[in-house]
Design an enzyme around this catalytic site. Structure first.
Site, PDB file in Angstrom:
ATOM      1  N   ALA A   1       0.835  -1.206   0.000  1.00 29.42           N
ATOM      2  CA  ALA A   1       0.000   0.000   0.000  1.00 29.42           C
ATOM      3  C   ALA A   1       0.866   1.251   0.000  1.00 29.42           C
ATOM      4  O   ALA A   1       1.985   1.246   0.512  1.00 29.42           O
ATOM      5  CB  ALA A   1      -0.936   0.011   1.214  1.00 29.42           C
ATOM      6  N   ASP A   2       0.332   2.316  -0.588  1.00 29.86           N
ATOM      7  CA  ASP A   2       1.024   3.604  -0.573  1.00 29.86           C
ATOM      8  C   ASP A   2      -0.028   4.710  -0.545  1.00 29.86           C
ATOM      9  O   ASP A   2      -1.052   4.618  -1.223  1.00 29.86           O
ATOM     10  CB  ASP A   2       1.913   3.772  -1.802  1.00 29.86           C
ATOM     11  CG  ASP A   2       2.806   4.993  -1.687  1.00 29.86           C
ATOM     12  OD1 ASP A   2       3.831   4.912  -0.991  1.00 29.86           O
ATOM     13  OD2 ASP A   2       2.467   6.037  -2.285  1.00 29.86           O
ATOM     14  N   THR A   3       0.240   5.760   0.238  1.00 30.88           N
ATOM     15  CA  THR A   3      -0.709   6.856   0.409  1.00 30.88           C
ATOM     16  C   THR A   3      -0.039   8.190   0.100  1.00 30.88           C
ATOM     17  O   THR A   3       1.096   8.434   0.528  1.00 30.88           O
ATOM     18  CB  THR A   3      -1.252   6.885   1.853  1.00 30.88           C
ATOM     19  OG1 THR A   3      -1.896   5.645   2.148  1.00 30.88           O
ATOM     20  CG2 THR A   3      -2.263   8.020   2.033  1.00 30.88           C
TER      21      THR A   3
END
Length: 255
Positions: free
Chosen positions: A129-131
């Site tokens: 995941a990456d935000t």
């Protein structure tokens, strides 16, 4: 003869034993195994496919304590194994950026798993995941220093911005990794915030490891006017969307 009706129920084969007359040895053993009486009882036979779904081994490719907490809250059992590598992006669009980065992070961990001795990769699912935060088309990642954090928050206060999280599932099937990637976007609005309030928050060091220089679940939450979309997406992982996507793939992460 015993009448037995078979029906598919949520991936399982349900056998309804309708009569006790003339039960043969096979069904006697079946009834004994499940401790059922031979009249209008239901025997659930878990198919091989369903057993495999319950045996998925979840690996989280992230060191984020917030993502660990979110997964735990919804009942997912998982192993944490972040891995590093050279990240590259080919787009300036926030949605594509987070999808690319989530895929790369998942692959770094997948490669690390392959290098481990005696690691059984069957039924492994890696979650990457990456935000990022985006304001007027500009991507705001983690601040390089306190000055950068102050500048970001001064830009965001009194305005509405977007938070994007990309998620990649790498599913081990037949000796290969199969990728499934998606992203979620949430609009976040802040009340006006003074320069003194911004500096006080930055001095707490809370912004330094967060995209956009703030954590909605922390002290900065006092300035949140409203959100439109998934709150957990802003925290770092849209777990409801994750559960939904895995269900579409025939998986039950909480099984």
């Amino acid at each position: 003869m015993t009448a037995v009706h078979r029906e598919q129920v949520s991936g399982c084969t349900a056998c309804f034993v309708l009569s006790s007359s003339g039960i043969n040895d096979k069904y006697k053993m079946l009834l004994q195994r499940f401790r059922l009486r031979p009249f209008t009882e239901t025997v659930i036979l878990i198919t091989q496919e369903r057993e495999e779904l319950h045996m998925k081994k979840i690996v989280l490719a992230s060191a984020s304590p917030r993502r660990r907490e979110l997964l735990s809250q919804v009942g997912v059992a998982f192993e944490v194994k972040p891995a590093s590598g050279e990240e590259r992006i080919t787009s300036a669009e926030p949605a594509k950026v987070v999808e690319e980065l989530s895929r790369q992070k998942a692959m770094f961990t997948a490669y690390a798993l392959e290098e481990e001795e005696n690691r059984d990769l069957r039924d492994v699912v890696v979650i990457g995941a990456d935000t990022v935060v985006s304001y007027e088309g500009k991507i705001l990642g983690k601040p390089a220093d306190e000055t950068a954090a102050i500048e970001m928050l001064a830009m965001l206060q009194g305005n509405t911005h977007q938070v994007y999280t990309g998620v990649t599932l790498l599913i081990r099937e037949k000796g290969r990794w199969k990728a499934h990637t998606f992203h979620e976007c949430t609009d976040v609005s802040f009340y006006p915030v003074t320069e003194e309030e911004i500096k006080e928050y930055v001095n707490s060091k809370d912004p330094m490891d967060k995209a956009g220089s703030y954590g909605i679940q922390g002290a900065w939450g006092a300035y949140v006017k409203g959100i439109r979309g998934d709150y957990n997406n802003v925290v770092g992982l849209p777990v409801a969307r994750l559960i939904y996507e895995t269900k579409k793939l025939g998986m039950n992460l909480r099984g």
